[in-house]
Structure formats: C-alpha cells, structure tokens
Design a protein around this motif. Structure first.
Motif, PDB file in Angstrom:
ATOM      1  N   ASN A 100      11.347 -38.455  68.824  1.00  0.00           N
ATOM      2  CA  ASN A 100      10.576 -39.894  68.548  1.00  0.00           C
ATOM      3  C   ASN A 100       9.389 -39.099  67.713  1.00  0.00           C
ATOM      4  OD1 ASN A 100       8.890 -42.052  68.520  1.00  0.00           O
ATOM      5  ND2 ASN A 100       9.121 -42.181  70.869  1.00  0.00           N
ATOM      6  N   ILE A 101       9.198 -39.784  66.550  1.00  0.00           N
ATOM      7  CA  ILE A 101       8.453 -39.157  65.646  1.00  0.00           C
ATOM      8  C   ILE A 101       6.692 -39.775  65.938  1.00  0.00           C
ATOM      9  CG2 ILE A 101       8.501 -41.053  63.731  1.00  0.00           C
ATOM     10  CD1 ILE A 101       8.413 -38.789  61.732  1.00  0.00           C
ATOM     11  N   PHE A 102       7.007 -41.082  66.749  1.00  0.00           N
ATOM     12  CA  PHE A 102       5.425 -41.380  67.102  1.00  0.00           C
ATOM     13  C   PHE A 102       4.835 -40.479  68.142  1.00  0.00           C
ATOM     14  CE2 PHE A 102       7.348 -45.326  65.444  1.00  0.00           C
ATOM     15  CZ  PHE A 102       6.030 -45.741  64.553  1.00  0.00           C
ATOM     16  N   ASP A 103       5.620 -39.695  68.820  1.00  0.00           N
ATOM     17  CA  ASP A 103       5.191 -38.466  69.603  1.00  0.00           C
ATOM     18  C   ASP A 103       4.410 -37.435  69.014  1.00  0.00           C
ATOM     19  OD1 ASP A 103       5.921 -39.986  71.720  1.00  0.00           O
ATOM     20  OD2 ASP A 103       7.854 -38.972  72.194  1.00  0.00           O
ATOM     21  N   ILE A 104       5.010 -37.236  67.591  1.00  0.00           N
ATOM     22  CA  ILE A 104       4.575 -35.937  66.905  1.00  0.00           C
ATOM     23  C   ILE A 104       3.284 -36.352  65.671  1.00  0.00           C
ATOM     24  CG2 ILE A 104       5.340 -34.009  65.406  1.00  0.00           C
ATOM     25  CD1 ILE A 104       8.122 -34.999  66.342  1.00  0.00           C
ATOM     26  N   LEU A 105       3.367 -37.729  65.309  1.00  0.00           N
ATOM     27  CA  LEU A 105       2.133 -37.862  64.263  1.00  0.00           C
ATOM     28  C   LEU A 105       1.027 -37.591  64.676  1.00  0.00           C
ATOM     29  CD1 LEU A 105       4.062 -41.255  63.102  1.00  0.00           C
ATOM     30  CD2 LEU A 105       3.689 -39.166  61.563  1.00  0.00           C
ATOM     31  N   PRO A 106       0.670 -37.994  66.095  1.00  0.00           N
ATOM     32  CA  PRO A 106      -0.720 -37.862  66.296  1.00  0.00           C
ATOM     33  C   PRO A 106      -1.454 -36.420  66.280  1.00  0.00           C
ATOM     34  CG  PRO A 106       0.004 -39.255  67.790  1.00  0.00           C
ATOM     35  CD  PRO A 106       1.125 -38.829  67.110  1.00  0.00           C
ATOM     36  N   LYS A 107      -0.424 -35.454  66.518  1.00  0.00           N
ATOM     37  CA  LYS A 107      -0.563 -34.063  66.428  1.00  0.00           C
ATOM     38  C   LYS A 107      -1.283 -33.608  64.921  1.00  0.00           C
ATOM     39  CE  LYS A 107       2.732 -31.260  66.475  1.00  0.00           C
ATOM     40  NZ  LYS A 107       3.982 -30.238  67.371  1.00  0.00           N
ATOM     41  N   TYR A 108      -0.914 -34.374  63.803  1.00  0.00           N
ATOM     42  CA  TYR A 108      -1.158 -33.846  62.672  1.00  0.00           C
ATOM     43  C   TYR A 108      -2.226 -35.039  61.986  1.00  0.00           C
ATOM     44  CZ  TYR A 108       2.664 -30.667  63.182  1.00  0.00           C
ATOM     45  OH  TYR A 108       3.553 -29.805  63.707  1.00  0.00           O
ATOM     46  N   GLY A 109      -2.632 -36.015  62.823  1.00  0.00           N
ATOM     47  CA  GLY A 109      -3.433 -36.898  62.486  1.00  0.00           C
ATOM     48  C   GLY A 109      -2.705 -37.845  61.472  1.00  0.00           C
ATOM     49  N   ASN A 110      -1.647 -38.213  61.618  1.00  0.00           N
ATOM     50  CA  ASN A 110      -0.751 -38.850  60.628  1.00  0.00           C
ATOM     51  C   ASN A 110      -0.251 -40.279  61.198  1.00  0.00           C
ATOM     52  OD1 ASN A 110      -0.875 -37.350  58.420  1.00  0.00           O
ATOM     53  ND2 ASN A 110       0.761 -36.061  58.924  1.00  0.00           N
ATOM     54  N   GLU A 111      -0.869 -40.660  62.311  1.00  0.00           N
ATOM     55  CA  GLU A 111      -0.465 -42.033  62.845  1.00  0.00           C
ATOM     56  C   GLU A 111      -0.125 -43.135  61.691  1.00  0.00           C
ATOM     57  OE1 GLU A 111      -3.435 -40.166  65.801  1.00  0.00           O
ATOM     58  OE2 GLU A 111      -3.137 -40.096  63.753  1.00  0.00           O
ATOM     59  N   ASP A 112      -0.910 -43.248  60.899  1.00  0.00           N
ATOM     60  CA  ASP A 112      -0.873 -44.375  59.966  1.00  0.00           C
ATOM     61  C   ASP A 112       0.050 -44.193  59.012  1.00  0.00           C
ATOM     62  OD1 ASP A 112      -2.969 -45.530  61.144  1.00  0.00           O
ATOM     63  OD2 ASP A 112      -4.615 -44.798  59.920  1.00  0.00           O
ATOM     64  N   MET A 113       0.942 -43.131  58.750  1.00  0.00           N
ATOM     65  CA  MET A 113       1.749 -42.643  57.653  1.00  0.00           C
ATOM     66  C   MET A 113       2.936 -43.220  57.760  1.00  0.00           C
ATOM     67  SD  MET A 113       2.478 -38.820  56.308  1.00  0.00           S
ATOM     68  CE  MET A 113       3.705 -38.355  57.691  1.00  0.00           C
ATOM     69  N   LEU A 114       3.513 -43.700  58.911  1.00  0.00           N
ATOM     70  CA  LEU A 114       4.874 -44.259  58.914  1.00  0.00           C
ATOM     71  C   LEU A 114       4.842 -45.766  59.622  1.00  0.00           C
ATOM     72  CD1 LEU A 114       7.759 -42.266  60.167  1.00  0.00           C
ATOM     73  CD2 LEU A 114       7.353 -44.119  61.539  1.00  0.00           C
ATOM     74  N   VAL A 115       5.878 -46.417  59.222  1.00  0.00           N
ATOM     75  CA  VAL A 115       6.190 -47.956  59.812  1.00  0.00           C
ATOM     76  C   VAL A 115       7.827 -47.678  60.213  1.00  0.00           C
ATOM     77  CG1 VAL A 115       5.830 -50.186  59.960  1.00  0.00           C
ATOM     78  CG2 VAL A 115       4.372 -48.868  58.707  1.00  0.00           C
ATOM     79  N   GLU A 116       8.087 -48.078  61.491  1.00  0.00           N
ATOM     80  CA  GLU A 116       9.529 -47.991  61.906  1.00  0.00           C
ATOM     81  C   GLU A 116       9.888 -49.296  61.850  1.00  0.00           C
ATOM     82  OE1 GLU A 116      12.222 -46.461  65.525  1.00  0.00           O
ATOM     83  OE2 GLU A 116      10.344 -45.857  65.156  1.00  0.00           O
ATOM     84  N   PHE A 117      11.045 -49.579  61.453  1.00  0.00           N
ATOM     85  CA  PHE A 117      11.853 -50.930  61.773  1.00  0.00           C
ATOM     86  C   PHE A 117      13.256 -50.767  62.202  1.00  0.00           C
ATOM     87  CE2 PHE A 117       9.166 -50.470  57.890  1.00  0.00           C
ATOM     88  CZ  PHE A 117       8.457 -51.787  57.773  1.00  0.00           C
ATOM     89  N   CYS A 118      13.835 -51.835  63.359  1.00  0.00           N
ATOM     90  CA  CYS A 118      14.814 -51.901  63.557  1.00  0.00           C
ATOM     91  C   CYS A 118      15.359 -53.529  63.777  1.00  0.00           C
ATOM     92  CB  CYS A 118      14.902 -51.162  65.063  1.00  0.00           C
ATOM     93  SG  CYS A 118      14.202 -51.837  66.355  1.00  0.00           S
ATOM     94  N   SER A 119      16.325 -53.528  64.235  1.00  0.00           N
ATOM     95  CA  SER A 119      16.757 -54.799  64.520  1.00  0.00           C
ATOM     96  C   SER A 119      18.086 -55.021  65.233  1.00  0.00           C
ATOM     97  CB  SER A 119      17.130 -55.754  63.080  1.00  0.00           C
ATOM     98  OG  SER A 119      18.127 -55.633  62.774  1.00  0.00           O
ATOM     99  N   THR A 120      18.297 -56.252  65.865  1.00  0.00           N
ATOM    100  CA  THR A 120      19.724 -56.528  66.844  1.00  0.00           C
ATOM    101  C   THR A 120      20.737 -56.960  65.621  1.00  0.00           C
ATOM    102  OG1 THR A 120      19.325 -58.762  67.099  1.00  0.00           O
ATOM    103  CG2 THR A 120      18.347 -57.001  68.637  1.00  0.00           C
ATOM    104  N   SER A 121      20.625 -56.926  64.385  1.00  0.00           N
ATOM    105  CA  SER A 121      21.582 -57.457  63.332  1.00  0.00           C
ATOM    106  C   SER A 121      23.003 -56.811  63.848  1.00  0.00           C
ATOM    107  CB  SER A 121      21.221 -56.856  62.035  1.00  0.00           C
ATOM    108  OG  SER A 121      19.942 -57.704  61.558  1.00  0.00           O
ATOM    109  N   LYS A 122      23.274 -55.724  64.109  1.00  0.00           N
ATOM    110  CA  LYS A 122      24.437 -55.069  64.295  1.00  0.00           C
ATOM    111  C   LYS A 122      24.633 -54.935  66.052  1.00  0.00           C
ATOM    112  CE  LYS A 122      25.673 -53.138  59.904  1.00  0.00           C
ATOM    113  NZ  LYS A 122      24.391 -53.667  59.091  1.00  0.00           N
ATOM    114  N   ILE A 123      23.774 -55.433  66.642  1.00  0.00           N
ATOM    115  CA  ILE A 123      23.916 -55.357  67.977  1.00  0.00           C
ATOM    116  C   ILE A 123      24.423 -56.712  68.647  1.00  0.00           C
ATOM    117  CG2 ILE A 123      22.603 -55.262  70.348  1.00  0.00           C
ATOM    118  CD1 ILE A 123      20.824 -53.160  68.694  1.00  0.00           C
ATOM    119  N   THR A 124      23.727 -57.804  68.071  1.00  0.00           N
ATOM    120  CA  THR A 124      24.341 -59.204  68.427  1.00  0.00           C
ATOM    121  C   THR A 124      24.834 -59.888  67.164  1.00  0.00           C
ATOM    122  OG1 THR A 124      22.096 -60.040  68.307  1.00  0.00           O
ATOM    123  CG2 THR A 124      22.668 -59.444  70.529  1.00  0.00           C
ATOM    124  N   PHE A 125      24.123 -60.890  66.703  1.00  0.00           N
ATOM    125  CA  PHE A 125      24.739 -61.700  65.768  1.00  0.00           C
ATOM    126  C   PHE A 125      23.876 -61.154  64.240  1.00  0.00           C
ATOM    127  CE2 PHE A 125      25.490 -65.139  68.949  1.00  0.00           C
ATOM    128  CZ  PHE A 125      26.730 -64.536  69.544  1.00  0.00           C
TER     129      PHE A 125
END
Length: 419
Positions: free
Chosen positions: A230-255
C-alpha cells in the motif's frame, strides 16, 4: 530436427510452413468471427451481479440517494472503497461508472489549473513517463492533451526505476501512468522494493503526479493472489503525500456499463479535486453507489464475489496458456509471462512479426487488439508485442482463437526467417 526455428534450414522451414498453411486454410474455411480485442467480461461473469438491482429501499444512512447532495459520494460507498484501497474515507471521492473518466478529468484539471502554481497548459512542454507495454487508454488521454510520452521499460518487478529516476531530473516531466497490480498487459505486480522507490522519488517538478491505476486490485486468479504494498502507507515517510492519486472501479467486478469508480488521494489533492467537482457536477449517481454498497455489504463481500469471477476466468487463461505452451514453447520465436491475475496475457514474438500476426489472424476471422496499441502513439518499435484478451469469448471459441493465434505466430516468424 531442432525445434528452434532459428536453427532450421531453409528446406525445413519450407516444410513446416506447408503444414501450418494447411491448418491455417482449414481455419479460414470455418468462416470464424472471434474477438479477443478487448478485456471485456463474458456474459457468464455479468450474470454474477444480476442481484445488484434488487434494492428495496433507496435510503442509505438516513440519506435519500435519489436526491441532490453528497458531491464526493455517500458514506457507505466511500467506506467500501476506502477499505478496498486501504485508506480513510475522507481520502476517497466516488465517481461515475468508470475510472477512466476520473483520470481524464484529473489530467484536465492539472492542465487548466495546475497541480501546483502553474497550469500545465502554460508550460512550453509537458512530459509523462509510460511503462511499456502498457494500457492504451492511458496513452490516448495523454496524447489528447499533447503530453509527450516517454517509454519506460518494464521488468519482472515493475518499471525500470533506474530509467525513471533519471528522467524525473527533468522538470518538464510532470508525471507517470501505471497499473501497479497485474499490469496491463503483462500481469506484473510491482514489487515492494519498486513501490518503495516510487514513493521515495524526488522529482525536479514539484507538481509531479503519478496516476496509480489500480484497476485489478482484487482480480486474482488464485486464492493466494499477489500482494501489492500500500503506497499510501509509505508516501508520508518521504513527504510525498501529494505525489500520487489512485484510481479504481467496479467495471470488471459488476457491470462495466453501470459500475462505480473511485479515487484516493491526499488531503490537499482531495480539496483541489472537490473544488473542481463543485463546478463540474451536482453529484454522481448515488443510487448506483447505494446499490453497490448494499450488494457487497463490505470489502469482504467484494473479495468473495471476485472468487466467483476467478472460477470463470482461470480456465480461460489456462486454455490460452496451454496452446502457447504446446505450440510455441521451445521454438525460439515467442515468450510470455504467466499472469496470476488481471485481464490479459502479453505475448512477445520475434521482432518485426507482430503486425503480420495480426493480419493473418484477421484474415482467418480472429480480431486481436491493434498491434502497437500497448505503446504510446501506437508505435511498437520492435513490432513484437501482442495483447491477448481471453475473458470475453466462450471457452469453445477461445480454444479455436488460441490455436489459430499460435499458427499465425509461427507462419509470421517463418516468413521473417525465410526473408
């Protein structure tokens, strides 16, 4: 006689070609119309979610989801996705039916208003790093905005981080797109060491942003699926909280046509995105959010649901892999990675042969993903990569398509070797 095509004499190649052409002509005579071009769920997978619409009430935590409000999503759905991505609900925004829209909108936001002080549209050049082979729709978004794409080779552990760390010294490099678990199309899951190196990066551009497209976060084919740190657990260690945005969906989970998407980001990024959303929309489809929250109950409900998908998908992957093993192994003309999840199998053939394979398949009635699509601008300089999508066809059709593909690979490579 050696099975290595590269060691065969001209006469031996000619004889092998005759045998293959006989099989190829038999396939052409069948008049097939088979499609392995995109990673779509099959009808049997879609049936798994038919209970999604069996919702009797549209009240969620006292909220009438049929009405206005809750710009960033209803609490029940935010918690569902927060648990899925391993973050807090306040770091989640629920979006429309597909994450591609969220990614497009975020890049657009950076372009018009910036991810820092200067909107990217005001800069002379904007560049993004693109691990290859990769997801064609990422490349389409970047090309739409005129962002220069830079190829980054993939290793068995993820992107070539030595290359990444060299390129980010350039302040014009503003970001990177990637699929960190079961990458599209190779099925590579980034190792803990690679995730750590990504989280610790110090780009020259202070507004550097990573599009962390975790599309296959629960799409395991085995009970012991790959673990992505989980990269969100690591980013704060390096002061990089704002460097990344994660995306996901249920597109291949439901419809795929009626799913729910979500993003996870830092407090600062969430605030900036919500400011844009306030001008863009009243709210996304809260009735659909409620349906999904009710259908799954919690994140364990999603994981149990995905085991049903795996029971359908693994035999299909096995069909393709069986044909690759039986027809291509040991001939020195093709290589592939056996994925443990995701939606694709990435096949690399002899340089200069992939387009010809695609042509031969099409002539015999099998449509593949456009050759070159797994590279920015549709240019695979080696002309070697083919993305196989085994999920949509029924198993009997997949048997035929996989066999034909292997025949076409051999024919194309023999043509190349024979000059």
């Amino acid at each position: 006689m050696s099975e290595l095509y590269t060691e065969m004499t001209a006469g031996e190649l000619k004889e092998r070609k005759k045998l293959l052409l006989r099989r190829y002509d038999d396939f052409k005579a069948k008049g097939l119309k088979l499609d392995m071009s995109r990673g779509k769920p099959g009808a049997d997978q879609l049936e798994l979610s038919k209970g999604l619409n069996d919702v009797e009430s549209y009240i969620s935590d006292g909220i009438d989801v049929r009405n206005y409000g809750f710009l960033d999503g209803i609490p029940a759905c935010k918690k569902l996705f927060a648990d899925l991505m391993g973050v807090s609900p306040e770091n989640v925004i629920i979006g429309p039916n597909e994450s591609l829209t969220l990614m497009f909108d975020y890049i657009c936001q950076c372009f018009t208003h910036g991810a820092g002080d200067i909107p990217w549209r005001c800069l002379p050049e904007v560049k993004f790093l693109c691990p290859v082979p990769g997801y064609d729709r990422h490349f389409t978004i970047l090309e739409y905005f005129g962002i220069k794409m830079i190829n980054i080779g993939m290793t068995a552990e993820g992107p070539d981080m030595d290359s990444v760390e060299e390129y980010i010294k350039d302040p014009a490099v503003k970001g990177m797109v990637c699929v960190p678990k079961y990458s599209n199309p190779q099925g590579v899951t980034f190792s803990a060491a690679v995730v750590e190196r990504i989280a610790s990066m110090k780009p020259a551009a202070e507004d550097f942003r990573i599009i962390w497209d975790n599309a296959y976060c629960v799409h395991d084919l085995f009970d012991d699926g790959d673990e992505l740190l989980n990269i969100f657990d690591i980013l704060p260690k390096y002061g990089n909280e704002d460097m990344l945005v994660e995306f996901c969906s249920t597109s291949k989970i439901t419809f795929p046509g009626a799913g729910v998407s979500a993003l996870a980001a830092s407090k600062n990024n969430i605030a900036a995105i919500k400011k844009r959303l306030g001008a863009q929309t009243i709210s996304y489809d809260k009735m659909n959010q409620h349906r999904h929250a009710e259908f799954f109950g919690d994140v364990n409900g999603i994981r149990e649901h995905m085991k049903k998908h795996a029971a359908i998908l693994k035999p299909k992957f096995d069909i393709v892999l069986k044909h690759l093993e039986n027809e291509l192994r040991g001939k020195g003309i093709a290589s592939w990675i056996t994925p443990r999840g995701g939606y694709f199998i990435s096949l690399d053939v002899m340089d200069g042969c992939a387009k010809r394979v695609g042509e031969l398949c099409k002539e015999a009635g099998v449509v593949l993903t456009s050759v070159g699509a797994t590279y920015p601008y549709g240019i695979d300089e080696r002309d070697s990569n083919i993305r196989i999508a085994p999920t949509f066809p029924p198993s009997d059709e997949l048997e035929l398509a996989a066999e034909l593909l292997c025949i076409c690979v051999q024919l194309a490579c023999i043509e190349k070797l024979a000059g």
